[in-house]
Every structure is written in structure tokens, then in C-alpha cells.
Design a protein around this motif. Structure first.
Motif, short mmCIF file in Angstrom:
data_model
loop_
_atom_site.label_atom_id
_atom_site.label_comp_id
_atom_site.label_asym_id
_atom_site.label_seq_id
_atom_site.Cartn_x
_atom_site.Cartn_y
_atom_site.Cartn_z
N TYR A 131 -10.24 -0.12 2.69
CA TYR A 131 -10.08 -1.11 3.77
C TYR A 131 -11.26 -1.05 4.73
O TYR A 131 -11.75 -2.09 5.22
N ILE A 143 -7.98 -1.80 -3.76
CA ILE A 143 -6.83 -2.01 -2.87
C ILE A 143 -5.66 -2.62 -3.64
O ILE A 143 -4.49 -2.23 -3.45
N ASP A 156 -8.71 -6.73 8.21
CA ASP A 156 -8.66 -5.46 7.48
C ASP A 156 -8.51 -4.29 8.43
O ASP A 156 -7.70 -3.37 8.19
#
Length: 480
Positions: free
Chosen positions: A369, A254, A388
Motif C-alpha cells: 500500500y 495487494i 491508499d
């Protein structure tokens, strides 16, 4: 059919031209004795020689039995996200209705093609050591990618052919191949396969963080780099239920590739941008496409429709995924016969093209995610998991109001979001296999098998019959 052993016999004859580029349009090869033979020192005489072999391996990923179908959209076709239509050519009915058997072509070719790519990686790894001292960073670039490819392909095989994904399972997994030599290995346990996958991927990570040149750019993500390896490790760790590791690796991915904005998200699917893409399989005009057997833009044949149950999960007016993935049949040229249906246009083509030759996004930040959310929810970190999930939903849905799910409702919401976010990206069948192990097709049409119970042996594919005939050390899965 090529077995692991026969792959080795054909290896050097196939290497020229860059990797193992093999046809998958028929079920067998003609075994010809080559008029010459190539030694490893002839093929890999200098570092420059590794590039075409590596390029050929990436090109092989476009094959029907790799990311051209079976590692891309087939997991949705096998599950409850699609329904076969009356326009189907029934080429894959044995797979999508779970009537596969050990002597069937599809079962054998997925196996064969994955091991061919593993052998490409093994050839690179066997021969790269002689150059590691002369140009270590360049050698790292080739070696790291080869290790990652080998780990990824073993994982892809495990997903189809292993009966379960338990990290320490002693159930039979798949044969582990780490050298390009003739041998007849038995099936390692699921645990041993995980051990090897982790070993390869974790060895690749520091190498790919110390290379001579950038492997990808911000707009071209067709090679495996360090960010990709973190994404692969996150997926593996989620399957293995090693949630702390899944969180760590997903976070690294991420950080490397932030979520796409709602404005840029549609462009991902026409290759106008590569926002949040961690690794994609590159398809150019004339090279097929990842979803032509779901919907063919050129012929407007829809062999599989998105299920009504799936479509009902989206807010069609506000969710950017709905308009990026689907088009009302009446809006598709030549769609008179399906005007009242919804067409799966996610992979229509690059730009305004209608040939289906668009890159397949094998790893995206949206998945990361969801991996992190699921891992956190199952690790007593519900607040972070919800954050998230809400971050992803806010990035996709206009005017989204953060929600407050907890407990089982939170896990259910994460599972639903996976289904919506990762439509036709190679996940649904395996998500069901690693969690509920039930397929229930709603509004099932006549001629389609509708349900697969948890007790069915079909959750694990059979080991190909020709492989077992050639290799007495390899055992069959139960039920075949």
C-alpha cells in the motif's frame, strides 16, 4: 574469505545436505580438497533432488548476514530509528556508526553470503532444463523460485554496494552472476543490474503461475510464489522510480494478500497468523532470530532502543502497531534497569515464547500500500495515493478520521507512515538513501555518531578487500 571464484571451487563439496549451508561465525573457511567430487548429474539426477537444494537456500536466508540481521533489522540500526544503548556489546558499531572499511568482516560477509545463495539458484537453473519436458509444472516450481531468489539477492546486494539507485545509472553496481562457473566478472552498471533483476523476476512470474502444487498456504508463507514475485517487483520498481510498474505490481500483490484487520495484526508478530504476509523467513527454536541484537528476550538485553523521535510518531493509545512493536520497560520481566524505557518486543517469539525465534516478514501487504501510494503521488495521481494512505492508516489506527494531505505534505505523510509501518523490517536506511540521503539522529547519546550527510561516500559500502585481491576486474567504490 571466500571470493566468487573460490565459491565455485568449494561448491560441490558443500552441496550434500541440501544447499550451501555455511557457518558465518568466523571470517574464513579452511580450504580442504574433498576426497571425492560430485558432478551436476550426480547431484541432480532426478527432480526430487532439487527440493533439498532449494530448501537449503531458504534455510541460508536465516543467516546473520542475510535476514538474520543485515537484511532485516540492520537498516534501522544504521539509520535514525534506533539509538545504541549502554548495554550494547558494540559488535556492529563499525556498521551503525558508518566507519566500515573494505577489510572488515561485516562488509565481506554480507557480500559473500548473498553470492552463495545466488550460486545455489544458478545450480538449480543450470540443471533443471533436462527435466522441463518430462514434468514441466514441477520444473516450473523449482525454476521459478530459483529465478526469483537470484533476482532478489542481486537486488539486496545492489542496495548496499551501489552508490545510487537511478534506473539508467552508469555508476558501478555489482557483478552479475548467472552461471555456476569459475569467472572473475567486473561490476556491471546499476542499469545493467536492474536489467538482470527484472529479467529474472519477470521470467519467474509466469512459471510460478503454472506449477504442479501450491507453494504456500494461507498460514505458511515461507517460500517465494507468484504473489511474492509481484511484491519484489513492486519494491524494485519503486527504487528504480518506474512508478507505473510499481503500481501494477503492488496492486497484484495487494489483490493476492489483503491487508490484515486491526484485530489480527498483533498475531502476525507472534506467528499466530500469516495475514497479509507475502513472504517470511522461517525461524524455529534454536535457529536464532531476526532481531536478537536489538533486544534479546532471553537475556533482556536491549542493545538498541527505538528512538524517541520514532516513538513520538505513533498514537500509543490507538495505533495497533505501537502495542505490537513496543512494550514499556516496566512491563518486561527483569527490566528493572530499563523500567523507564521502551523495549522493542516486535520479535519476541512465537506465541508466548521469549526466545526471539519468530519468522521475519520480508514482504507484507502494508508495504505494498505504501509503495503504491508513493508511486501514485509521484505520478500525479494524488487522490488515489491519499486513498491508499488512508486505507492503511484506518487499518492500523482505531477511530481514524481520513485526512486530506496534498502535495509535499502527502509525500511527507507517506514517508512517515513507511517509518511507522515498516519499523525493523529492513527499510529505513535504504529509504533515506533513495530519497533524502541524510541521517540525523535526534537525542543522540555520547559515543554514538549522530549525523551522516548526503555527501558522504558511506552511503555505498566498500567492495570487500579480499574480493578485489582475488579479482583484478572489480573496482572499488569512491572514498575507500
Amino acid at each position: 574469505m571466500l571470493t566468487i571464484e573460490r565459491i565455485m571451487k568449494k561448491l560441490y563439496a558443500l552441496l550434500l545436505g541440501g544447499g550451501l549451508l555455511v557457518s558465518s561465525s568466523c571470517s574464513d573457511f579452511i580450504d580442504l580438497t574433498p576426497t571425492h567430487s560430485l558432478s551436476s548429474t550426480t547431484v541432480f539426477g532426478k527432480l526430487d533432488d532439487f527440493e533439498p537444494v532449494l530448501n537449503g537456500t531458504y534455510a541460508s536466508m536465516r543467516d546473520l548476514y542475510a535476514y538474520g540481521l543485515f537484511q532485516s533489522v540492520m537498516p534501522d540500526m544504521m539509520a535514525d530509528n534506533t539509538l545504541e544503548t549502554t548495554e550494547s556489546l558494540v559488535n556492529y558499531k563499525a556498521v551503525t556508526d558508518w566507519t566500515y572499511a573494505a577489510d572488515q568482516l561485516r562488509v565481506a560477509e554480507v557480500w559473500r553470503f548473498s553470492y552463495l545463495m545466488i550460486n545455489d539458484a544458478n545450480l538449480i537453473l543450470q540443471n533443471i532444463t533436462q527435466f522441463e519436458s518430462t514434468n514441466p509444472q514441477r520444473a516450473n516450481r523449482f525454476k521459478g523460485q530459483a529465478l526469483a531468489i537470484r533476482g532478489l539477492m542481486h537486488f539486496n546486494l545492489l542496495r548496499y554496494y551501489a552508490p545510487n539507485f537511478d534506473r539508467n545509472s552508469t555508476a558501478p553496481g555489482i557483478p552479475i552472476k548467472t552461471t555456476p562457473v569459475i569467472e572473475l566478472p567486473g561490476r556491471a552498471t546499476v542499469k545493467e543490474v536492474y536489467d538482470q533483476i527484472y529479467k529474472d523476476l519477470e521470467a519467474a512470474l509466469p512459471l510460478l503461475n503454472d506449477v504442479d502444487a501450491a507453494i504456500n498456504t494461507n498460514t505458511r508463507r515461507s517460500r517465494i510464489d507468484a504473489a511474492t514475485v509481484n511484491a519484489i517487483l513492486a519494491r524494485v520498481a519503486l527504487y528504480a522510480k518506474e512508478y507505473d510498474r510499481a503500481i501494477t505490481f503492488a496492486t497484484a500483490a495487494i489483490t493476492a494478500r489483503p491487508l490484515a484487520s486491526r484485530a489480527s495484526f498483533p498475531g502476525i508478530w507472534t506467528d499466530a497468523n500469516a495475514d497479509e504476509v507475502l513472504f517470511s523467513i522461517q525461524f524455529n527454536p534454536g535457529e536464532g532470530g531476526p532481531a536478537l541484537d536489538v533486544w534479546s528476550p532471553a537475556t533482556n538485553r536491549a542493545q538498541f532502543d527505538p528512538s524517541a523521535e520514532l516513538l513520538s510518531l505513533y498514537d500509543a493509545a490507538k495505533d495497533v502497531r505501537y502495542t505490537s512493536y513496543f512494550t514499556p520497560g516496566a512491563s518486561v520481566p527483569g527490566s528493572v534497569n530499563r523500567a523507564t524505557r521502551v523495549v522493542s518486543t516486535k520479535y519476541q517469539g512465537k506465541g508466548t515464547a521469549r526466545d526471539g525465534a519468530v519468522n521475519f516478514k520480508a514482504f507484507r501487504t502494508g508495504e505494498m500500500y505504501l509503495i503504491r501510494a508513493e508511486a501514485r503521488a509521484l505520478s500525479n495521481r494524488a487522490t488515489e495515493a491519499l486513498a491508499d494512505l488512508n486505507t492503511l492508516r484506518a487499518a492500523r489506527i482505531a477511530d481514524f478520521t481520513p485526512r486530506t494531505e496534498t502535495g509535499q505534505a502527502l509525500l511527507d505523510a507517506i514517508a512517515t507512515e513507511r517509518r511507522k509501518e515498516l519499523w525493523l523490517e529492513g527499510h529505513r536506511w535504504f529509504d533515506l538513501k533513495r530519497t533524502t540521503r541524510v541521517v540525523q539522529r535526534v537525542s543522540c547519546r555520547a559515543g554514538v555518531v549522530c549525523n551522516l550527510p548526503a555527501s558522504s561516500p558511506k552511503w555505498a559500502w566498500p567492495i570487500p578487500q579480499n574480493e578485489r585481491l582475488a579479482n583484478p576486474n572489480i573496482a572499488q567504490n569512491e572514498g575507500y
